[in-house]
Motif scaffolding. Structure first.
Motif, short mmCIF file in Angstrom:
data_model
loop_
_atom_site.label_atom_id
_atom_site.label_comp_id
_atom_site.label_asym_id
_atom_site.label_seq_id
_atom_site.Cartn_x
_atom_site.Cartn_y
_atom_site.Cartn_z
N PHE A 148 5.72 3.41 11.35
CA PHE A 148 4.73 3.28 10.28
C PHE A 148 5.29 3.78 8.95
CE2 PHE A 148 2.24 3.58 14.22
CZ PHE A 148 1.49 2.41 14.10
N VAL A 149 6.22 4.72 8.99
CA VAL A 149 6.89 5.16 7.77
C VAL A 149 7.73 4.02 7.20
CG1 VAL A 149 8.54 6.81 6.79
CG2 VAL A 149 6.93 7.56 8.56
N TRP A 150 8.45 3.33 8.08
CA TRP A 150 9.24 2.17 7.63
C TRP A 150 8.34 1.09 7.07
CZ3 TRP A 150 12.28 2.08 12.86
CH2 TRP A 150 13.21 3.12 12.86
N LEU A 151 7.19 0.88 7.71
CA LEU A 151 6.26 -0.14 7.24
C LEU A 151 5.72 0.23 5.85
CD1 LEU A 151 4.78 -2.75 7.90
CD2 LEU A 151 2.98 -1.38 8.98
N LYS A 152 5.40 1.50 5.65
CA LYS A 152 4.92 1.94 4.34
C LYS A 152 6.01 1.79 3.29
CE LYS A 152 5.10 6.16 3.15
NZ LYS A 152 4.98 7.63 3.04
N ASN A 153 7.24 2.22 3.62
CA ASN A 153 8.35 2.09 2.68
C ASN A 153 8.61 0.63 2.32
OD1 ASN A 153 8.67 4.86 2.84
ND2 ASN A 153 10.38 4.77 4.28
N THR A 154 8.53 -0.23 3.31
CA THR A 154 8.75 -1.66 3.06
C THR A 154 7.68 -2.23 2.14
OG1 THR A 154 9.75 -1.88 5.26
CG2 THR A 154 9.08 -3.91 4.15
N SER A 155 6.44 -1.82 2.36
CA SER A 155 5.34 -2.31 1.52
C SER A 155 5.52 -1.86 0.07
CB SER A 155 4.00 -1.80 2.07
OG SER A 155 3.79 -2.24 3.39
N ILE A 156 5.89 -0.60 -0.12
CA ILE A 156 6.11 -0.09 -1.48
C ILE A 156 7.29 -0.80 -2.13
CG2 ILE A 156 6.76 1.94 -2.83
CD1 ILE A 156 5.32 3.65 -0.73
N ARG A 209 13.51 7.23 4.88
CA ARG A 209 13.32 6.41 3.69
C ARG A 209 13.75 4.96 3.92
NH1 ARG A 209 15.60 10.51 -1.08
NH2 ARG A 209 14.15 12.21 -0.64
#
Length: 254
Positions: free
Chosen positions: A52-60, A206
């Motif tokens: 989910f961290v990767w998903l958030k980073n990708t979205s940003i 990150r």
């Protein structure tokens, strides 16, 4: 009645297109077939939910770089097509040359540049390095050269519009199709970006999805591959009519 040769040619074209569509769908069908054997739980719970961290980073990353890319491409295309820009031919030639340079060759110079401004291993550095989209700028130039006649620009100047006023009141309203097609191609490139994130992002916390899925090789890669594919497919299905209109508008003079 239509000549027999025309009917045969039309049938041959249809058969060829269906065959090509079948060939291009084979990898996707394989993904779906293989994904049925995967278990989603190990993916989302891996390393305390870093997925989910990767998903958030990708979205940003994708959202920010996409906004910058579309804004700069459309504006640059308008400026080169409408305004009397010095060295226009040189700028257009430079844009074409940049399109021919593979991203692999650009990775190291971009790394050095981002490192010198102390943005290495940050999403901001990745966003700035990934925001340039020469294809979108050149496509915008071709589009505005076709759909924005000089007579309309002259009428706008007679009404007292400045360069920015022409862009705001004439360029932007005519850019719906252009913005859709630039957004689509830019999104696909950013969402599937691999080379620059691999070079610029070191800390796993990150990282982005295209890099993070490597840890699931053999234990869920196919499932995440489908997840990476879904946004691009949904975006195309939602805007396919506008994209097609933009392609044909840029291809026709007048």
């Amino acid at each position: 009645m239509k000549p027999i040769n025309q009917d045969r040619n039309a049938s041959l074209i249809k058969i060829t297109l269906w065959f090509m569509a079948f060939l291009t769908s084979i990898p996707f069908l394989w993904l779906i077939k293989d994904a049925g054997r995967m278990i989603f739980a190990p993916v989302i719970y891996y390393d305390n939910g870093i997925f989910f961290v990767w998903l958030k980073n990708t979205s940003i990353f994708v959202g920010s770089a996409l906004l910058i890319s579309v804004l700069t491409c459309v504006t640059a295309g308008f400026v080169m097509a409408v305004l009397n820009v010095p060295f226009r031919r040189f700028l257009l030639f430079s844009t074409l040359v940049t399109m021919l340079i593979p991203i692999t060759s650009m990775a190291m110079p971009l790394y050095v540049l981002i490192d010198r401004i102390n943005l290495n291993n940050t999403l901001l550095g990745l966003i700035l390095a990934s925001s340039y989209f020469p294809f979108g700028a050149f496509l915008s130039y071709l589009y505005y050269s076709s759909v924005l006649p000089q007579e309309l620009i002259g009428m706008g100047r007679i009404d007292g519009l400045t360069d920015f006023g022409i862009y705001r009141h004439l360029g932007i309203p005519l850019s719906k199709s252009l913005i859709s097609i630039v957004t689509f191609f830019s999104f696909v490139g950013l969402w599937n970006s691999y080379q620059l994130p691999r070079v610029l992002l070191i800390d796993p916390s990150r990282s982005v999805m295209s890099i993070g899925i490597e840890v699931f090789y053999g234990q869920g890669t196919t499932l995440i591959g489908i997840m990476m594919l879904i946004p691009s497919v949904l975006l195309y299905l939602a805007s396919q009519k506008t994209i097609a209109r933009g392609i044909f508008s840029g291809a026709m003079k007048g």
